[in-house]
Design a protein around this motif. Structure first.
Motif, PDB file in Angstrom:
ATOM      1  N   UNK A   1       0.820  -1.199   0.000  1.00  0.00           N
ATOM      2  CA  UNK A   1       0.000   0.000   0.000  1.00  0.00           C
ATOM      3  C   UNK A   1       0.857   1.254   0.000  1.00  0.00           C
ATOM      4  N   UNK A   2       1.901   1.294   0.786  1.00  0.00           N
ATOM      5  CA  UNK A   2       2.689   2.512   0.937  1.00  0.00           C
ATOM      6  C   UNK A   2       3.803   2.668  -0.077  1.00  0.00           C
ATOM      7  N   UNK A   3       4.356   1.554  -0.553  1.00  0.00           N
ATOM      8  CA  UNK A   3       5.530   1.653  -1.396  1.00  0.00           C
ATOM      9  C   UNK A   3       6.736   2.040  -0.550  1.00  0.00           C
ATOM     10  N   UNK A   4       7.780   2.488  -1.215  1.00  0.00           N
ATOM     11  CA  UNK A   4       8.960   2.969  -0.503  1.00  0.00           C
ATOM     12  C   UNK A   4       9.632   4.011  -1.376  1.00  0.00           C
TER      13      UNK A   4
ATOM     14  N   UNK B   1      -2.819  14.643  11.561  1.00  0.00           N
ATOM     15  CA  UNK B   1      -1.501  14.676  10.924  1.00  0.00           C
ATOM     16  C   UNK B   1      -1.276  13.505   9.968  1.00  0.00           C
ATOM     17  N   UNK B   2      -2.326  12.745   9.693  1.00  0.00           N
ATOM     18  CA  UNK B   2      -2.241  11.631   8.750  1.00  0.00           C
ATOM     19  C   UNK B   2      -2.854  12.046   7.424  1.00  0.00           C
ATOM     20  N   UNK B   3      -2.138  11.805   6.340  1.00  0.00           N
ATOM     21  CA  UNK B   3      -2.613  12.168   5.002  1.00  0.00           C
ATOM     22  C   UNK B   3      -3.818  11.306   4.607  1.00  0.00           C
ATOM     23  N   UNK B   4      -4.721  11.841   3.777  1.00  0.00           N
ATOM     24  CA  UNK B   4      -5.766  10.993   3.193  1.00  0.00           C
ATOM     25  C   UNK B   4      -5.111   9.837   2.427  1.00  0.00           C
ATOM     26  N   UNK B   5      -5.658   8.661   2.572  1.00  0.00           N
ATOM     27  CA  UNK B   5      -5.074   7.470   1.964  1.00  0.00           C
ATOM     28  C   UNK B   5      -3.991   6.838   2.819  1.00  0.00           C
ATOM     29  N   UNK B   6      -3.630   7.497   3.922  1.00  0.00           N
ATOM     30  CA  UNK B   6      -2.586   6.993   4.812  1.00  0.00           C
ATOM     31  C   UNK B   6      -3.084   5.865   5.697  1.00  0.00           C
ATOM     32  N   UNK B   7      -2.132   5.158   6.283  1.00  0.00           N
ATOM     33  CA  UNK B   7      -2.454   4.037   7.162  1.00  0.00           C
ATOM     34  C   UNK B   7      -2.346   4.448   8.622  1.00  0.00           C
ATOM     35  N   UNK B   8      -3.332   4.060   9.394  1.00  0.00           N
ATOM     36  CA  UNK B   8      -3.305   4.191  10.841  1.00  0.00           C
ATOM     37  C   UNK B   8      -3.281   2.771  11.391  1.00  0.00           C
ATOM     38  N   UNK B   9      -2.196   2.418  12.059  1.00  0.00           N
ATOM     39  CA  UNK B   9      -2.030   1.074  12.589  1.00  0.00           C
ATOM     40  C   UNK B   9      -2.068   1.179  14.117  1.00  0.00           C
TER      41      UNK B   9
ATOM     42  N   UNK C   1     -17.644  -7.780  27.021  1.00  0.00           N
ATOM     43  CA  UNK C   1     -17.584  -9.213  27.270  1.00  0.00           C
ATOM     44  C   UNK C   1     -17.690 -10.050  26.001  1.00  0.00           C
ATOM     45  N   UNK C   2     -18.262  -9.485  24.958  1.00  0.00           N
ATOM     46  CA  UNK C   2     -18.431 -10.231  23.716  1.00  0.00           C
ATOM     47  C   UNK C   2     -17.286  -9.987  22.745  1.00  0.00           C
ATOM     48  N   UNK C   3     -17.432 -10.501  21.536  1.00  0.00           N
ATOM     49  CA  UNK C   3     -16.381 -10.319  20.525  1.00  0.00           C
ATOM     50  C   UNK C   3     -16.281  -8.853  20.098  1.00  0.00           C
ATOM     51  N   UNK C   4     -15.094  -8.454  19.669  1.00  0.00           N
ATOM     52  CA  UNK C   4     -14.853  -7.104  19.173  1.00  0.00           C
ATOM     53  C   UNK C   4     -14.206  -7.180  17.798  1.00  0.00           C
ATOM     54  N   UNK C   5     -14.294  -6.082  17.061  1.00  0.00           N
ATOM     55  CA  UNK C   5     -13.665  -6.005  15.740  1.00  0.00           C
ATOM     56  C   UNK C   5     -12.156  -6.153  15.909  1.00  0.00           C
ATOM     57  N   UNK C   6     -11.555  -7.151  15.268  1.00  0.00           N
ATOM     58  CA  UNK C   6     -10.128  -7.394  15.465  1.00  0.00           C
ATOM     59  C   UNK C   6      -9.218  -6.541  14.568  1.00  0.00           C
ATOM     60  N   UNK C   7      -9.783  -5.689  13.718  1.00  0.00           N
ATOM     61  CA  UNK C   7      -8.949  -4.910  12.788  1.00  0.00           C
ATOM     62  C   UNK C   7      -7.993  -3.989  13.533  1.00  0.00           C
ATOM     63  N   UNK C   8      -6.790  -3.874  13.030  1.00  0.00           N
ATOM     64  CA  UNK C   8      -5.817  -2.963  13.620  1.00  0.00           C
ATOM     65  C   UNK C   8      -5.147  -2.079  12.578  1.00  0.00           C
ATOM     66  N   UNK C   9      -5.461  -2.298  11.303  1.00  0.00           N
ATOM     67  CA  UNK C   9      -4.929  -1.474  10.219  1.00  0.00           C
ATOM     68  C   UNK C   9      -6.099  -0.769   9.543  1.00  0.00           C
ATOM     69  N   UNK C  10      -5.980   0.555   9.406  1.00  0.00           N
ATOM     70  CA  UNK C  10      -7.056   1.363   8.856  1.00  0.00           C
ATOM     71  C   UNK C  10      -6.501   2.328   7.815  1.00  0.00           C
ATOM     72  N   UNK C  11      -7.272   2.514   6.746  1.00  0.00           N
ATOM     73  CA  UNK C  11      -6.910   3.458   5.702  1.00  0.00           C
ATOM     74  C   UNK C  11      -7.790   4.693   5.843  1.00  0.00           C
ATOM     75  N   UNK C  12      -7.154   5.856   5.850  1.00  0.00           N
ATOM     76  CA  UNK C  12      -7.901   7.109   5.947  1.00  0.00           C
ATOM     77  C   UNK C  12      -8.530   7.427   4.601  1.00  0.00           C
ATOM     78  N   UNK C  13      -9.824   7.677   4.612  1.00  0.00           N
ATOM     79  CA  UNK C  13     -10.538   7.999   3.358  1.00  0.00           C
ATOM     80  C   UNK C  13     -10.187   9.379   2.870  1.00  0.00           C
TER      81      UNK C  13
END
Length: 175
Positions: A1-4, A114-122, A163-175
């Motif tokens: 996603x990010x490239x280098x 401070x995160x660019x649109x399209x950036x990743x928030x982990x 007490x119940x299940x939660x969303x396990x996602x930890x990587x998010x893309x900023x729209x």
């Protein structure tokens, strides 16, 4: 996603003694890397590391962190939490007196700015669910993205244990 590439800016938010920054350098050899740390002793250890000129360590204040942005990705790994071992060992059902949701939410709002649109928030190893934060509508978890389960207790917007299940996602893309 990010490239280098040389314009790529990555933030290790809560970098501790710098190991995460060193690891990120291996994956992103051309990127500008910023390690932000609030603990003076840990930051002093970062400053002793033999790093290249494209790595910067800063004392973590909103102004100093923002000065090096905006960022293409922000990594918050085991940062947005408080005393997780004590929370689990004492089977706490509320984080109100330890780390209320509002502090988590405010921190994410600062990082979102401070995160660019399209950036990743982990955000991984946290006591709250990013999907409940006030910024959640600006992010989506990539379909088929990696899911690393959390083993510690999670808490809701009222700082009460879920007490119940939660969303396990930890990587998010900023729209």
């Amino acid at each position: 996603h990010l490239g280098d590439h040389e314009q790529l800016r990555l933030l290790s938010y809560g970098c501790s003694t710098g190991e995460e920054v060193i690891t990120l350098r291996k994956y992103f050899p051309l990127a500008q890397l910023v390690g932000a740390e609030i603990n003076p002793q840990s930051l002093a250890r970062c400053m002793e590391l033999d790093v290249d000129e494209r790595i910067t360590f800063v004392h973590s204040t909103p102004e100093r962190v923002a000065r090096h942005g905006p960022y293409d990705a922000i990594f918050c790994l085991a940062v947005l939490q408080r005393t997780p071992h004590l929370v689990e060992a004492n089977n706490l059902t509320s984080l109100t007196g330890v780390y209320p949701f509002e502090r988590f939410d405010n921190q994410l709002t600062e990082l979102d700015a401070i995160l660019k649109p399209g950036g990743l928030l982990v955000v991984h190893h946290t006591q709250y669910v990013v999907g409940q934060a006030s910024i959640a509508n600006r992010y989506e978890a990539p379909a088929g993205g990696p899911v690393v389960p959390e083993y510690a207790p999670r808490f809701d917007r009222q700082s009460r244990r879920i007490d119940g299940p939660v969303d396990p996602a930890s990587i998010f893309v900023k729209r």
